[in-house]
Write a protein that holds these residues in place. Structure first.
Motif, PDB file in Angstrom:
ATOM      1  N   VAL A   1      -5.534  -1.366  -1.327  1.00 27.35           N
ATOM      2  CA  VAL A   1      -4.101  -1.665  -1.266  1.00 27.35           C
ATOM      3  C   VAL A   1      -3.879  -3.169  -1.428  1.00 27.35           C
ATOM      4  N   VAL A   2      -2.978  -3.530  -2.317  1.00 22.21           N
ATOM      5  CA  VAL A   2      -2.564  -4.927  -2.409  1.00 22.21           C
ATOM      6  C   VAL A   2      -1.518  -5.150  -1.320  1.00 22.21           C
ATOM      7  N   GLU A   3      -1.811  -6.047  -0.399  1.00 18.65           N
ATOM      8  CA  GLU A   3      -0.905  -6.254   0.736  1.00 18.65           C
ATOM      9  C   GLU A   3       0.220  -7.209   0.386  1.00 18.65           C
TER      10      GLU A   3
ATOM     11  N   ILE B   1      -6.075  -3.233  -9.606  1.00 14.98           N
ATOM     12  CA  ILE B   1      -6.224  -2.825  -8.211  1.00 14.98           C
ATOM     13  C   ILE B   1      -5.365  -1.587  -7.975  1.00 14.98           C
ATOM     14  N   GLU B   2      -5.961  -0.516  -7.475  1.00 13.40           N
ATOM     15  CA  GLU B   2      -5.254   0.746  -7.284  1.00 13.40           C
ATOM     16  C   GLU B   2      -5.409   1.242  -5.842  1.00 13.40           C
ATOM     17  N   ALA B   3      -4.289   1.506  -5.204  1.00 13.68           N
ATOM     18  CA  ALA B   3      -4.303   1.964  -3.807  1.00 13.68           C
ATOM     19  C   ALA B   3      -4.870   3.380  -3.670  1.00 13.68           C
ATOM     20  N   GLY B   4      -4.661   4.209  -4.680  1.00  9.44           N
ATOM     21  CA  GLY B   4      -5.077   5.604  -4.591  1.00  9.44           C
ATOM     22  C   GLY B   4      -6.531   5.809  -4.981  1.00  9.44           C
TER      23      GLY B   4
ATOM     24  N   GLY C   1      -1.699   6.929 -11.469  1.00 11.61           N
ATOM     25  CA  GLY C   1      -0.321   6.858 -10.963  1.00 11.61           C
ATOM     26  C   GLY C   1       0.447   8.160 -11.107  1.00 11.61           C
ATOM     27  N   SER C   2       1.754   8.062 -11.243  1.00 13.39           N
ATOM     28  CA  SER C   2       2.612   9.249 -11.254  1.00 13.39           C
ATOM     29  C   SER C   2       2.329  10.159 -12.442  1.00 13.39           C
ATOM     30  N   ALA C   3       1.721   9.615 -13.503  1.00 18.46           N
ATOM     31  CA  ALA C   3       1.410  10.454 -14.658  1.00 18.46           C
ATOM     32  C   ALA C   3       0.332  11.490 -14.334  1.00 18.46           C
TER      33      ALA C   3
ATOM     34  N   ILE D   1      11.463   9.512 -18.436  1.00 20.08           N
ATOM     35  CA  ILE D   1      11.343   8.058 -18.574  1.00 20.08           C
ATOM     36  C   ILE D   1       9.943   7.524 -18.876  1.00 20.08           C
ATOM     37  N   ASN D   2       8.937   8.391 -18.828  1.00 21.22           N
ATOM     38  CA  ASN D   2       7.571   7.893 -18.965  1.00 21.22           C
ATOM     39  C   ASN D   2       7.316   7.191 -20.308  1.00 21.22           C
ATOM     40  N   ALA D   3       7.859   7.748 -21.391  1.00 20.29           N
ATOM     41  CA  ALA D   3       7.656   7.154 -22.713  1.00 20.29           C
ATOM     42  C   ALA D   3       8.265   5.756 -22.754  1.00 20.29           C
TER      43      ALA D   3
ATOM     44  N   GLY E   1      -0.913   2.872 -12.872  1.00 19.52           N
ATOM     45  CA  GLY E   1      -0.035   3.934 -13.385  1.00 19.52           C
ATOM     46  C   GLY E   1       0.180   3.822 -14.878  1.00 19.52           C
ATOM     47  N   THR E   2       1.225   4.484 -15.360  1.00 18.18           N
ATOM     48  CA  THR E   2       1.529   4.501 -16.783  1.00 18.18           C
ATOM     49  C   THR E   2       1.515   3.094 -17.364  1.00 18.18           C
ATOM     50  N   ALA E   3       2.227   2.164 -16.718  1.00 20.36           N
ATOM     51  CA  ALA E   3       2.351   0.812 -17.259  1.00 20.36           C
ATOM     52  C   ALA E   3       1.060   0.014 -17.047  1.00 20.36           C
ATOM     53  N   GLY E   4       0.554  -0.042 -15.833  1.00 19.58           N
ATOM     54  CA  GLY E   4      -0.619  -0.857 -15.525  1.00 19.58           C
ATOM     55  C   GLY E   4      -1.811  -0.473 -16.382  1.00 19.58           C
TER      56      GLY E   4
ATOM     57  N   ASP F   1       6.839  -2.141 -15.020  1.00 17.94           N
ATOM     58  CA  ASP F   1       6.750  -0.720 -14.655  1.00 17.94           C
ATOM     59  C   ASP F   1       8.170  -0.181 -14.601  1.00 17.94           C
ATOM     60  N   ALA F   2       8.348   0.995 -14.002  1.00 16.20           N
ATOM     61  CA  ALA F   2       9.673   1.616 -13.973  1.00 16.20           C
ATOM     62  C   ALA F   2      10.723   0.710 -13.330  1.00 16.20           C
ATOM     63  N   SER F   3      10.294  -0.178 -12.440  1.00 17.89           N
ATOM     64  CA  SER F   3      11.301  -0.953 -11.717  1.00 17.89           C
ATOM     65  C   SER F   3      12.034  -1.971 -12.572  1.00 17.89           C
TER      66      SER F   3
ATOM     67  N   LEU G   1       0.689  13.371 -11.699  1.00 17.27           N
ATOM     68  CA  LEU G   1       1.411  14.406 -10.964  1.00 17.27           C
ATOM     69  C   LEU G   1       2.628  14.906 -11.735  1.00 17.27           C
ATOM     70  N   ASN G   2       2.906  14.299 -12.894  1.00 12.71           N
ATOM     71  CA  ASN G   2       4.209  14.568 -13.511  1.00 12.71           C
ATOM     72  C   ASN G   2       4.181  15.799 -14.418  1.00 12.71           C
ATOM     73  N   ASN G   3       5.295  16.025 -15.129  1.00 10.62           N
ATOM     74  CA  ASN G   3       5.404  17.207 -15.978  1.00 10.62           C
ATOM     75  C   ASN G   3       4.972  16.953 -17.421  1.00 10.62           C
ATOM     76  N   MET G   4       4.482  15.728 -17.679  1.00  7.21           N
ATOM     77  CA  MET G   4       3.844  15.399 -18.956  1.00  7.21           C
ATOM     78  C   MET G   4       4.776  15.367 -20.164  1.00  7.21           C
ATOM     79  N   ILE G   5       6.079  15.488 -19.923  1.00  9.94           N
ATOM     80  CA  ILE G   5       7.011  15.515 -21.055  1.00  9.94           C
ATOM     81  C   ILE G   5       7.154  14.127 -21.656  1.00  9.94           C
ATOM     82  N   HIS G   6       7.087  14.074 -22.978  1.00 10.74           N
ATOM     83  CA  HIS G   6       7.202  12.781 -23.658  1.00 10.74           C
ATOM     84  C   HIS G   6       8.421  12.799 -24.575  1.00 10.74           C
TER      85      HIS G   6
HETATM   86  C1  LIG Z   1       6.499  14.756 -10.022  1.00 11.45           C
HETATM   87  C2  LIG Z   1       6.899  13.903 -11.161  1.00 11.45           C
HETATM   88  C3  LIG Z   1       7.227  14.480 -12.387  1.00 11.45           C
HETATM   89  C4  LIG Z   1       7.586  13.683 -13.456  1.00 11.45           C
HETATM   90  N1  LIG Z   1       7.749  14.250 -14.689  1.00 11.45           N
HETATM   91  C5  LIG Z   1       7.922  13.447 -15.769  1.00 11.45           C
HETATM   92  C6  LIG Z   1       7.915  13.979 -17.090  1.00 11.45           C
HETATM   93  O1  LIG Z   1       7.665  15.157 -17.312  1.00 11.45           O
HETATM   94  N2  LIG Z   1       8.163  13.142 -18.123  1.00 11.45           N
HETATM   95  C7  LIG Z   1       8.420  11.810 -17.932  1.00 11.45           C
HETATM   96  O2  LIG Z   1       8.687  11.124 -18.905  1.00 11.45           O
HETATM   97  N3  LIG Z   1       8.397  11.283 -16.699  1.00 11.45           N
HETATM   98  C8  LIG Z   1       8.121  12.053 -15.623  1.00 11.45           C
HETATM   99  N4  LIG Z   1       8.034  11.505 -14.378  1.00 11.45           N
HETATM  100  C9  LIG Z   1       8.216  10.057 -14.247  1.00 11.45           C
HETATM  101  C10 LIG Z   1       7.023   9.243 -14.711  1.00 11.45           C
HETATM  102  O3  LIG Z   1       5.812   9.945 -14.521  1.00 11.45           O
HETATM  103  C11 LIG Z   1       6.994   7.948 -13.905  1.00 11.45           C
HETATM  104  O4  LIG Z   1       8.254   7.339 -14.019  1.00 11.45           O
HETATM  105  C12 LIG Z   1       5.942   6.967 -14.421  1.00 11.45           C
HETATM  106  O5  LIG Z   1       4.664   7.542 -14.323  1.00 11.45           O
HETATM  107  C13 LIG Z   1       6.010   5.678 -13.624  1.00 11.45           C
HETATM  108  O6  LIG Z   1       5.072   4.759 -14.130  1.00 11.45           O
HETATM  109  P1  LIG Z   1       4.851   3.365 -13.430  1.00 11.45           P
HETATM  110  O7  LIG Z   1       3.784   2.686 -14.214  1.00 11.45           O
HETATM  111  O8  LIG Z   1       6.149   2.693 -13.251  1.00 11.45           O
HETATM  112  O9  LIG Z   1       4.353   3.706 -11.935  1.00 11.45           O
HETATM  113  P2  LIG Z   1       3.268   4.744 -11.414  1.00 11.45           P
HETATM  114  O10 LIG Z   1       2.739   5.578 -12.512  1.00 11.45           O
HETATM  115  O11 LIG Z   1       3.869   5.431 -10.253  1.00 11.45           O
HETATM  116  O12 LIG Z   1       2.064   3.817 -10.949  1.00 11.45           O
HETATM  117  C14 LIG Z   1       2.093   2.934  -9.874  1.00 11.45           C
HETATM  118  C15 LIG Z   1       0.673   2.810  -9.330  1.00 11.45           C
HETATM  119  O13 LIG Z   1       0.597   1.693  -8.453  1.00 11.45           O
HETATM  120  C16 LIG Z   1      -0.170   2.048  -7.327  1.00 11.45           C
HETATM  121  N5  LIG Z   1       0.236   1.190  -6.198  1.00 11.45           N
HETATM  122  C17 LIG Z   1       1.419   1.201  -5.561  1.00 11.45           C
HETATM  123  N6  LIG Z   1       1.415   0.302  -4.546  1.00 11.45           N
HETATM  124  C18 LIG Z   1       0.208  -0.304  -4.567  1.00 11.45           C
HETATM  125  C19 LIG Z   1      -0.405  -1.319  -3.766  1.00 11.45           C
HETATM  126  N7  LIG Z   1       0.247  -1.898  -2.760  1.00 11.45           N
HETATM  127  N8  LIG Z   1      -1.675  -1.676  -4.047  1.00 11.45           N
HETATM  128  C20 LIG Z   1      -2.357  -1.092  -5.082  1.00 11.45           C
HETATM  129  N9  LIG Z   1      -1.819  -0.133  -5.868  1.00 11.45           N
HETATM  130  C21 LIG Z   1      -0.553   0.264  -5.616  1.00 11.45           C
HETATM  131  C22 LIG Z   1       0.177   3.510  -7.112  1.00 11.45           C
HETATM  132  O14 LIG Z   1      -0.786   4.158  -6.319  1.00 11.45           O
HETATM  133  C23 LIG Z   1       0.245   4.032  -8.536  1.00 11.45           C
HETATM  134  O15 LIG Z   1      -1.003   4.490  -8.993  1.00 11.45           O
HETATM  135  C24 LIG Z   1       7.678  12.277 -13.287  1.00 11.45           C
HETATM  136  C25 LIG Z   1       7.370  11.708 -12.062  1.00 11.45           C
HETATM  137  C26 LIG Z   1       6.962  12.492 -11.005  1.00 11.45           C
HETATM  138  C27 LIG Z   1       6.598  11.831  -9.710  1.00 11.45           C
END
Ligand SMILES: Cc1cc2nc3c(=O)[nH]c(=O)nc-3n(C[C@H](O)[C@H](O)[C@H](O)COP(=O)(O)OP(=O)(O)OC[C@H]3O[C@@H](n4cnc5c(N)ncnc54)[C@H](O)[C@@H]3O)c2cc1C
Ligand SMILES: *[C@@H]1O[C@H](CO)[C@@H](O)[C@H](O)[C@H]1NC(C)=O
Ligand SMILES: *[C@@H]1O[C@H](CO)[C@@H](O)[C@H](O)[C@H]1NC(C)=O
Ligand SMILES: *[C@@H]1O[C@H](CO)[C@@H](O)[C@H](O)[C@H]1NC(C)=O
Length: 596
Positions: free
Chosen positions: A233-235, A72-75, A127-129, A546-548, A51-54, A534-536, A131-136
């Motif tokens: 999937v990482v178990e 490693i990516e589950a998707g 990751g979520s980027a 929160i993406n930025a 995702g964004t961070a990884g 990551d976000a957590s 599917l998101n709204n791309m706002i920075h």
């Molecule tokens: C619909 C939507 C709209 C949004 N709109 C915005 C926006 O406009 N602007 C903004 O700033 N933020 C937005 N956000 C929030 C932002 O996109 C997320 O907070 C950010 O992408 C999270 O990044 P992350 O790296 O924490 O996790 P993610 O980007 O969610 O990445 C986690 C990755 O880990 C993978 N993963 C999970 N479990 C496992 C496993 N067991 N084994 C292997 N891989 C695994 C997942 O498949 C995923 O690819 C939005 C989020 C969503 C869902």
């Protein structure tokens, strides 16, 4: 339903179904392709999640160090069609979404089937980027300084933002906006709000978005395929005493010499930790998982929640509607020049306001040109899981109007929830209880915010554009006087909307604080070679999308924990004259030298 709406419903549904079928075909043909062969079983770093961070960490590892690593990516892999911004919502609820939801909420989500709100999260390379709204938006940087308890200064954090925005992330202005965005900006001016520029403050403006030539852009776009194992999937994590030495996949183990970096997002990172024996002792005992380290993993869950769908009505179309998907000219404009309505991110204007006439905003307004009634119930309704009564008696009544949305979000919610596994099986989704609106203060702020939306709609500017307030009483709230405080409270508890910004489930903090899971160097407390990035790890919600902030955190992690250690090495016999730290570490200027 009038025949015309049934007709529109059928046409749109047909297209939605066709796209759905396409998505399934792409998704499942992925599995038919030969699986990638890994070069090795041992890496310096293993990153869990692209995702964004990884992906940001992977890119910096690849370009700035000689370390070996694997992501490693589950998707599954993305597809150029998925990167058309307007199609973003089509992936919600698809195999590229984890399809998580809340457990039934007592005080919220009452307009949804089973009182459960959907919680979309990307399950795809990127990751979520994806599917998101791309706002920075950076948000209020001074809040981030508190996360580090003195480990990093405000100017250091600002430099990290500058660095990623100038070198890593693709940012652009919106390529297309409907008339609504200009109406809103003029109405904001009428109400005395300033236009937003780069500085974070109260005001309104068009946001920067993560796009390149009108196409969606995510940090994974910088990462080479050869470094990533998709559909895997990482178990769980593997431990020897307190040291994390690798990960368990479905049919093999991989080993990490220097560290495992968990970047699986705010629901899946705590899930993987709990499955591996890191979490609340009581929970792990109840599932007979051997305790490796007791920590508050999964607690402190926070989210940006709000309300306000389809509250602004117009008597005419604002130039964007569901049929823009199919307009040949728009399609041509998109593919030839990256322009036109297909580049729309769904949100055209953002505003930061205070319900307490303070200089610090407590509400964000997101202006969405279309309402969920726009597609006549063929898709948007289902991805939110709006129940029949509310759909038929509220949203379906708007088909002959043109609805748009000013979504009001609480920036710093007081209600806190949790995520926890209910089984040892890594393929069973976790239970997510965000406990939305359990703190009455959150409801109060939103009640005021909805009244502010009404003020907006009733400005001279908005009225002159033909905007008016949707006055259909919300199903379930008819007993209250329309727009009274008690009505609005009822409305909010029914039409509860997450904007999918979950954070806090592996909070960063000082080791002696009862909420901390990682320390200020992102290391899981009490364990070696294990990091969460990551976000957590965000302990409090940013004052914006929160993406930025997540990308900034990933960059800080790389810069402070990986890069410095890799830049130079000194030999034990070679003495560090400059800044001796310990028998195997010294500082040379800003650079940490590791003595081997
Ligand atoms: C619909 C939507 C709209 C949004 N709109 C915005 C926006 O406009 N602007 C903004 O700033 N933020 C937005 N956000 C929030 C932002 O996109 C997320 O907070 C950010 O992408 C999270 O990044 P992350 O790296 O924490 O996790 P993610 O980007 O969610 O990445 C986690 C990755 O880990 C993978 N993963 C999970 N479990 C496992 C496993 N067991 N084994 C292997 N891989 C695994 C997942 O498949 C995923 O690819 C939005 C989020 C969503 C869902
Ligand atoms: C990577 O290795 C090459 C060749 O050994 C070396 O020249 C370079 O300085 C190394 N880069 C880093 C960042 O360590
Ligand atoms: C940003 O946060 C700081 C510290 O909490 C605060 O003093 C300041 O007013 C905030 N700025 C805005 C615009 O909210
Ligand atoms: C829009 O329609 C509403 C309801 O039919 C009507 O009351 C209002 O006057 C109309 N406004 C404009 C600007 O046409």
């Amino acid at each position: 339903m009038a025949p015309i709406y049934i007709f529109q419903y059928l046409i749109i549904s047909l297209c939605v179904q066709a796209f759905g079928v396409f998505v399934y075909i792409v998704y499942y043909t992925d599995f038919l392709l030969p699986t990638q062969v890994l070069e090795s079983k041992v890496y310096d770093y293993i990153i869990v999640g692209s995702g964004t961070a990884g992906s940001l960490i992977a890119h910096r590892l690849a370009t700035e160090t000689n370390y070996t690593f694997v992501v490693i990516e589950a998707g599954g892999a993305s597809n150029p069609l998925y990167e058309i911004p307007i199609l973003g919502p089509m992936l919600h609820g698809s195999p590229y979404d984890w399809q998580y939801e809340t457990i039934p909420q007592e005080n919220a989500c009452l307009a949804m089937e089973g009182n459960k709100c959907k919680l979309t999260q990307g399950k795809i390379f990127g990751g979520s980027a994806k599917l998101n709204n791309m706002i920075h938006i950076r948000g209020n940087i001074s809040h981030y300084v508190n996360w580090f308890h003195g480990a990093h200064s405000e100017s250091y954090i600002r430099q990290q933002f500058d660095f990623i925005e100038d070198n890593i992330i693709q940012l652009n202005k919106l390529r297309f906006t409907s008339q609504l965005s200009d109406y809103i900006l003029e109405a904001a001016k009428e109400l005395g709000y300033e236009e937003l520029n780069n500085e974070y403050k109260i005001g309104f403006g068009k946001p920067l978005v993560s796009q390149i030539n009108g196409k969606r852009w995510a940090t994974s776009d910088n990462v080479k395929q050869k470094h990533v194992l998709i559909n895997t999937v990482v178990e769980k994590l593997l431990f020897k005493k307190n040291r994390c030495y690798g990960i368990q996949l479905v049919n093999k183990k991989l080993f990490a010499r220097k560290g495992v970096i968990l970047s699986a997002g705010a629901f899946n990172s705590p899930k993987i930790l709990q499955l591996s024996g890191v979490g609340p002792a009581k929970l792990l005992q109840s599932l007979e998982i051997q305790l490796v380290q007791e920590l508050p993993v999964g607690k402190n869950l926070q989210d940006h929640i709000g309300t306000g769908l389809d509250l602004v009505l117009f008597n005419y179309s604002l130039s964007i509607n569901a049929f823009n998907f199919f307009n040949a000219l728009h399609v041509y404009n998109y593919f030839s020049q990256g322009k036109g309505p297909l580049t729309t991110t769904g949100c055209e204007v953002v505003g930061f306001v205070s319900t307490k006439s303070d200089t610090q905003p407590d509400i964000e307004l997101m202006v969405l040109p279309v309402g969920i009634s726009a597609d006549r119930g063929s898709h948007l309704r289902n991805i939110l899981r709006i129940n029949d009564e509310v759909w038929n008696n509220y949203f379906a009544k708007l088909f002959d109007k043109h609805a748009s949305t000013i979504l009001a979000l609480i920036l710093h919610t007081k209600s806190k929830g949790e995520v926890y596994i209910k089984s040892k099986n890594p393929y069973i989704p976790p239970l997510i209880d965000p406990k939305y609106f359990t703190d009455g203060e959150d409801v109060k702020i939103l009640v005021t915010a909805v009244k502010m939306i009404k003020e907006f709609i009733q400005t001279e500017k908005m009225k002159s554009f033909g905007a008016y307030l949707n006055e259909i009483p919300f199903p379930g709230c008819e007993g209250h006087k329309f727009f009274s405080d008690s009505y609005l409270e009822c409305y909010i508890r029914h039409l509860t909307l997450s904007v999918f910004h979950p954070i806090g489930t592996c909070s960063m903090g000082l080791p002696d604080n009862k909420n901390s899971v990682v320390d200020t160097s992102f290391k899981v407390i009490g364990l070696d070679n294990l990091y969460v990035v990551d976000a957590s790890v965000l302990p409090t919600l940013p004052s914006s999308n929160i993406n930025a902030a997540i990308a900034m955190m990933a960059s800080v992690f790389f810069d402070s924990q990986i890069k410095r250690k890799n830049i130079g090495q000194c030999h034990k016999r070679q003495r560090c004259f400059i800044n001796y730290l310990s028998k195997d570490m010294c500082l040379k200027g800003d650079i940490l030298l590791h003595c081997v």
